[in-house]
Motif scaffolding. Structure first.
Motif, PDB file in Angstrom:
ATOM      1  N   GLU A 158      25.481 -35.161  66.533  1.00  0.00           N
ATOM      2  CA  GLU A 158      25.954 -35.263  65.075  1.00  0.00           C
ATOM      3  C   GLU A 158      25.207 -34.084  64.324  1.00  0.00           C
ATOM      4  O   GLU A 158      23.990 -33.955  64.448  1.00  0.00           O
ATOM      5  CB  GLU A 158      25.896 -36.429  64.447  1.00  0.00           C
ATOM      6  N   LEU A 159      26.049 -33.422  63.637  1.00  0.00           N
ATOM      7  CA  LEU A 159      25.483 -32.355  62.694  1.00  0.00           C
ATOM      8  C   LEU A 159      24.836 -32.720  61.308  1.00  0.00           C
ATOM      9  O   LEU A 159      25.746 -33.604  60.757  1.00  0.00           O
ATOM     10  CB  LEU A 159      26.707 -31.377  62.595  1.00  0.00           C
ATOM     11  N   VAL A 160      23.918 -32.552  60.859  1.00  0.00           N
ATOM     12  CA  VAL A 160      23.487 -32.879  59.548  1.00  0.00           C
ATOM     13  C   VAL A 160      23.389 -31.495  58.476  1.00  0.00           C
ATOM     14  O   VAL A 160      22.758 -30.392  58.746  1.00  0.00           O
ATOM     15  CB  VAL A 160      21.957 -33.394  59.364  1.00  0.00           C
ATOM     16  N   ILE A 161      24.407 -31.583  57.658  1.00  0.00           N
ATOM     17  CA  ILE A 161      24.624 -30.390  56.831  1.00  0.00           C
ATOM     18  C   ILE A 161      23.793 -30.604  55.520  1.00  0.00           C
ATOM     19  O   ILE A 161      24.217 -31.678  54.831  1.00  0.00           O
ATOM     20  CB  ILE A 161      26.205 -30.042  56.572  1.00  0.00           C
ATOM     21  N   GLU A 162      22.989 -29.872  54.915  1.00  0.00           N
ATOM     22  CA  GLU A 162      22.294 -29.994  53.596  1.00  0.00           C
ATOM     23  C   GLU A 162      22.813 -28.827  52.568  1.00  0.00           C
ATOM     24  O   GLU A 162      23.081 -27.854  52.827  1.00  0.00           O
ATOM     25  CB  GLU A 162      20.725 -29.833  54.148  1.00  0.00           C
ATOM     26  N   LEU A 163      23.036 -29.446  51.356  1.00  0.00           N
ATOM     27  CA  LEU A 163      23.664 -28.589  50.301  1.00  0.00           C
ATOM     28  C   LEU A 163      22.484 -28.737  49.339  1.00  0.00           C
ATOM     29  O   LEU A 163      21.938 -29.648  48.949  1.00  0.00           O
ATOM     30  CB  LEU A 163      24.907 -29.064  49.878  1.00  0.00           C
ATOM     31  N   HIS A 164      22.526 -27.391  48.750  1.00  0.00           N
ATOM     32  CA  HIS A 164      21.429 -27.389  47.506  1.00  0.00           C
ATOM     33  C   HIS A 164      22.270 -27.588  46.153  1.00  0.00           C
ATOM     34  O   HIS A 164      23.391 -27.009  46.191  1.00  0.00           O
ATOM     35  CB  HIS A 164      20.976 -25.869  47.787  1.00  0.00           C
ATOM     36  N   GLU A 165      21.357 -27.998  45.304  1.00  0.00           N
ATOM     37  CA  GLU A 165      21.984 -28.249  43.968  1.00  0.00           C
ATOM     38  C   GLU A 165      22.114 -26.845  43.264  1.00  0.00           C
ATOM     39  O   GLU A 165      21.330 -25.939  43.509  1.00  0.00           O
ATOM     40  CB  GLU A 165      21.148 -29.087  43.118  1.00  0.00           C
ATOM     41  N   LYS A 166      23.221 -26.754  42.592  1.00  0.00           N
ATOM     42  CA  LYS A 166      23.408 -25.487  41.767  1.00  0.00           C
ATOM     43  C   LYS A 166      22.433 -25.608  40.487  1.00  0.00           C
ATOM     44  O   LYS A 166      22.079 -26.635  39.825  1.00  0.00           O
ATOM     45  CB  LYS A 166      24.884 -25.179  41.232  1.00  0.00           C
ATOM     46  N   ALA A 167      21.992 -24.355  40.166  1.00  0.00           N
ATOM     47  CA  ALA A 167      20.882 -24.279  38.920  1.00  0.00           C
ATOM     48  C   ALA A 167      22.224 -23.389  37.888  1.00  0.00           C
ATOM     49  O   ALA A 167      22.310 -22.322  38.192  1.00  0.00           O
ATOM     50  CB  ALA A 167      19.888 -23.324  39.108  1.00  0.00           C
ATOM     51  N   GLU A 168      22.606 -24.270  36.907  1.00  0.00           N
ATOM     52  CA  GLU A 168      23.452 -23.581  36.201  1.00  0.00           C
ATOM     53  C   GLU A 168      23.035 -23.975  34.572  1.00  0.00           C
ATOM     54  O   GLU A 168      22.420 -24.831  34.284  1.00  0.00           O
ATOM     55  CB  GLU A 168      24.864 -24.542  36.235  1.00  0.00           C
ATOM     56  N   GLN A 169      23.523 -22.660  33.883  1.00  0.00           N
ATOM     57  CA  GLN A 169      23.108 -22.730  32.506  1.00  0.00           C
ATOM     58  C   GLN A 169      24.440 -22.941  31.760  1.00  0.00           C
ATOM     59  O   GLN A 169      25.327 -22.544  32.154  1.00  0.00           O
ATOM     60  CB  GLN A 169      22.667 -21.154  32.080  1.00  0.00           C
ATOM     61  N   PHE A 170      24.303 -23.801  30.697  1.00  0.00           N
ATOM     62  CA  PHE A 170      25.458 -24.158  29.970  1.00  0.00           C
ATOM     63  C   PHE A 170      25.519 -23.610  28.579  1.00  0.00           C
ATOM     64  O   PHE A 170      24.250 -23.780  27.906  1.00  0.00           O
ATOM     65  CB  PHE A 170      25.432 -25.750  29.796  1.00  0.00           C
ATOM     66  N   ASN A 171      26.352 -22.822  28.254  1.00  0.00           N
ATOM     67  CA  ASN A 171      26.553 -22.186  26.920  1.00  0.00           C
ATOM     68  C   ASN A 171      26.773 -23.395  25.648  1.00  0.00           C
ATOM     69  O   ASN A 171      27.548 -24.317  26.196  1.00  0.00           O
ATOM     70  CB  ASN A 171      27.457 -21.142  27.123  1.00  0.00           C
ATOM     71  N   GLU A 172      26.392 -23.042  24.766  1.00  0.00           N
ATOM     72  CA  GLU A 172      26.859 -23.951  23.501  1.00  0.00           C
ATOM     73  C   GLU A 172      28.385 -24.019  23.248  1.00  0.00           C
ATOM     74  O   GLU A 172      29.021 -22.889  23.364  1.00  0.00           O
ATOM     75  CB  GLU A 172      26.137 -23.519  22.141  1.00  0.00           C
ATOM     76  N   VAL A 173      28.906 -25.043  23.190  1.00  0.00           N
ATOM     77  CA  VAL A 173      30.021 -25.366  23.007  1.00  0.00           C
ATOM     78  C   VAL A 173      30.495 -25.954  21.793  1.00  0.00           C
ATOM     79  O   VAL A 173      29.923 -26.934  21.315  1.00  0.00           O
ATOM     80  CB  VAL A 173      30.963 -26.360  24.108  1.00  0.00           C
ATOM     81  N   VAL A 174      31.311 -25.425  20.767  1.00  0.00           N
ATOM     82  CA  VAL A 174      31.663 -25.733  19.502  1.00  0.00           C
ATOM     83  C   VAL A 174      33.187 -26.468  19.624  1.00  0.00           C
ATOM     84  O   VAL A 174      34.173 -25.778  20.159  1.00  0.00           O
ATOM     85  CB  VAL A 174      31.647 -24.631  18.536  1.00  0.00           C
ATOM     86  N   VAL A 175      33.125 -27.638  19.179  1.00  0.00           N
ATOM     87  CA  VAL A 175      34.280 -28.510  19.427  1.00  0.00           C
ATOM     88  C   VAL A 175      35.146 -28.810  17.801  1.00  0.00           C
ATOM     89  O   VAL A 175      34.300 -29.297  16.977  1.00  0.00           O
ATOM     90  CB  VAL A 175      34.478 -29.882  19.948  1.00  0.00           C
ATOM     91  N   LYS A 176      36.170 -28.298  17.568  1.00  0.00           N
ATOM     92  CA  LYS A 176      36.655 -28.382  16.325  1.00  0.00           C
ATOM     93  C   LYS A 176      37.732 -29.518  16.314  1.00  0.00           C
ATOM     94  O   LYS A 176      38.652 -29.734  17.193  1.00  0.00           O
ATOM     95  CB  LYS A 176      37.585 -27.098  15.800  1.00  0.00           C
ATOM     96  N   SER A 177      37.666 -30.136  15.292  1.00  0.00           N
ATOM     97  CA  SER A 177      38.752 -31.576  15.139  1.00  0.00           C
ATOM     98  C   SER A 177      39.969 -30.992  14.667  1.00  0.00           C
ATOM     99  O   SER A 177      40.046 -30.157  13.699  1.00  0.00           O
ATOM    100  CB  SER A 177      38.179 -32.523  14.664  1.00  0.00           C
ATOM    101  N   HIS A 178      41.422 -31.647  15.049  1.00  0.00           N
ATOM    102  CA  HIS A 178      42.409 -31.102  14.556  1.00  0.00           C
ATOM    103  C   HIS A 178      43.343 -32.459  14.245  1.00  0.00           C
ATOM    104  O   HIS A 178      43.492 -33.164  15.029  1.00  0.00           O
ATOM    105  CB  HIS A 178      43.362 -30.475  15.376  1.00  0.00           C
ATOM    106  N   LYS A 179      43.315 -32.659  12.894  1.00  0.00           N
ATOM    107  CA  LYS A 179      43.904 -34.183  12.624  1.00  0.00           C
ATOM    108  C   LYS A 179      45.359 -34.227  12.595  1.00  0.00           C
ATOM    109  O   LYS A 179      46.144 -33.091  12.215  1.00  0.00           O
ATOM    110  CB  LYS A 179      43.421 -34.252  11.063  1.00  0.00           C
ATOM    111  N   LEU A 180      45.926 -34.898  13.200  1.00  0.00           N
ATOM    112  CA  LEU A 180      47.370 -34.995  13.438  1.00  0.00           C
ATOM    113  C   LEU A 180      47.670 -36.261  12.649  1.00  0.00           C
ATOM    114  O   LEU A 180      47.313 -37.203  12.547  1.00  0.00           O
ATOM    115  CB  LEU A 180      47.577 -35.447  14.801  1.00  0.00           C
ATOM    116  N   VAL A 181      48.982 -35.660  11.996  1.00  0.00           N
ATOM    117  CA  VAL A 181      49.600 -36.877  11.023  1.00  0.00           C
ATOM    118  C   VAL A 181      50.822 -37.656  11.621  1.00  0.00           C
ATOM    119  O   VAL A 181      51.310 -38.447  11.015  1.00  0.00           O
ATOM    120  CB  VAL A 181      50.282 -36.091   9.408  1.00  0.00           C
ATOM    121  N   GLY A 182      51.148 -37.286  12.775  1.00  0.00           N
ATOM    122  CA  GLY A 182      52.373 -38.283  13.484  1.00  0.00           C
ATOM    123  C   GLY A 182      53.634 -37.348  13.412  1.00  0.00           C
ATOM    124  O   GLY A 182      54.814 -37.776  13.746  1.00  0.00           O
TER     125      GLY A 182
END
Length: 277
Positions: A107-131
């Protein structure tokens, strides 16, 4: 009478040739199946050796997939010289070349390495819906292709027509991404069949639906991330769709684009067919 004899002889010769060709193909398929072996093993984290449940394994040659169980274990059909693609969310994907030594029963054992990721700042704007649809449609965000998208809704809705890219010369047009893909599939139809199998096989569809890294698509299309993005833009898909869609959705988009482009190249489009009716 002589003509009839010659005609019958030609028919019999054709049938015999076809039969021999089919037998040769069947022999190759059977030989390939005989060489195939169930490779068993486990996928774990390189950091703490914990099993990775739900890791994806694809046989890039035979287009067969498998998913690891609760213990990170898997079984997948393969043979020497096949290449396995192994991926897991948050970990670095790898490609493993299958050799005779790997198929000796252990049986084969496969090892995976974690990714080292950089996350950029995300700006979320709200949008009001009136229906009220007429008012809300003006307030929700739109991308450059006028496709409306609303947070929390996976579907993308068209609110206008897409604008296609223009080319200044025949040389530029010859090297457009969609034309290069058309030529590539024409020269290598086997690769196109593999991509269609990814789209049509129920188990593979489910696996592609859960993937968002585009790596498998780039492997089969033989393109990098920039080229894939250019191709989808060339097919008039919006930036929002390209970023948010699953790998399955992008795969279907690419194949649809290819089929439409092929129809145009051959002078047969849906619009032309409708105009004849």
């Amino acid at each position: 009478m002589l003509k009839n004899i010659i005609y019958i002889a030609l028919v019999l010769f054709t049938i015999k040739a076809y039969s021999q060709d089919q037998q040769a193909k069947d022999s190759l398929i059977n030989k390939s199946e005989e060489n195939s072996i169930q490779l068993k093993g486990q996928v774990v984290s390189n950091f703490n050796k914990t099993p990775l449940k739900g890791a994806h394994l694809f046989n890039l040659n035979s287009v067969i997939g498998a998913v690891t169980d609760d213990d990170g274990k898997f079984a997948i059909t393969t043979k020497p010289n096949d290449t396995l693609y192994i991926s897991y969310l948050g970990f670095q994907s790898i490609k493993l070349k299958i050799t005779n030594d790997l198929l000796k029963g252990n049986e084969l054992v496969i090892e995976l390495h974690e990714k080292a990721e950089q996350f950029n700042e995300v700006v979320v704007k709200s949008h009001k819906l009136v229906g009220v649809l007429e008012i809300d449609a003006k307030n929700v965000p739109k991308d450059k292709y006028a496709r409306i998208h609303i947070n929390g809704i996976s579907q993308t809705y068209e609110s206008g027509s897409s604008s296609s890219k223009t080319y200044n010369s025949a040389v530029d047009k010859m090297f457009q991404p969609i034309n290069m893909m058309y030529d590539k599939f024409g020269k290598n139809p086997k690769q196109l069949r593999k991509i269609k199998k990814l789209r049509d096989d129920d188990a593979l569809r489910q696996m592609m639906e859960d993937k968002f890294n585009r790596e498998l698509m780039m492997e089969y299309l033989n393109v990098d991330a920039v080229e894939l993005n250019d191709l989808l833009n060339e097919c008039n898909y919006s930036d929002y769709f390209i970023k948010q869609a699953s790998d399955l959705q992008l795969l279907e988009a690419v194949l649809l684009c290819y089929e439409n482009y092929k129809a145009i190249k051959k002078g047969s489009t849906v619009r032309d067919n409708n105009s004849k009716n």
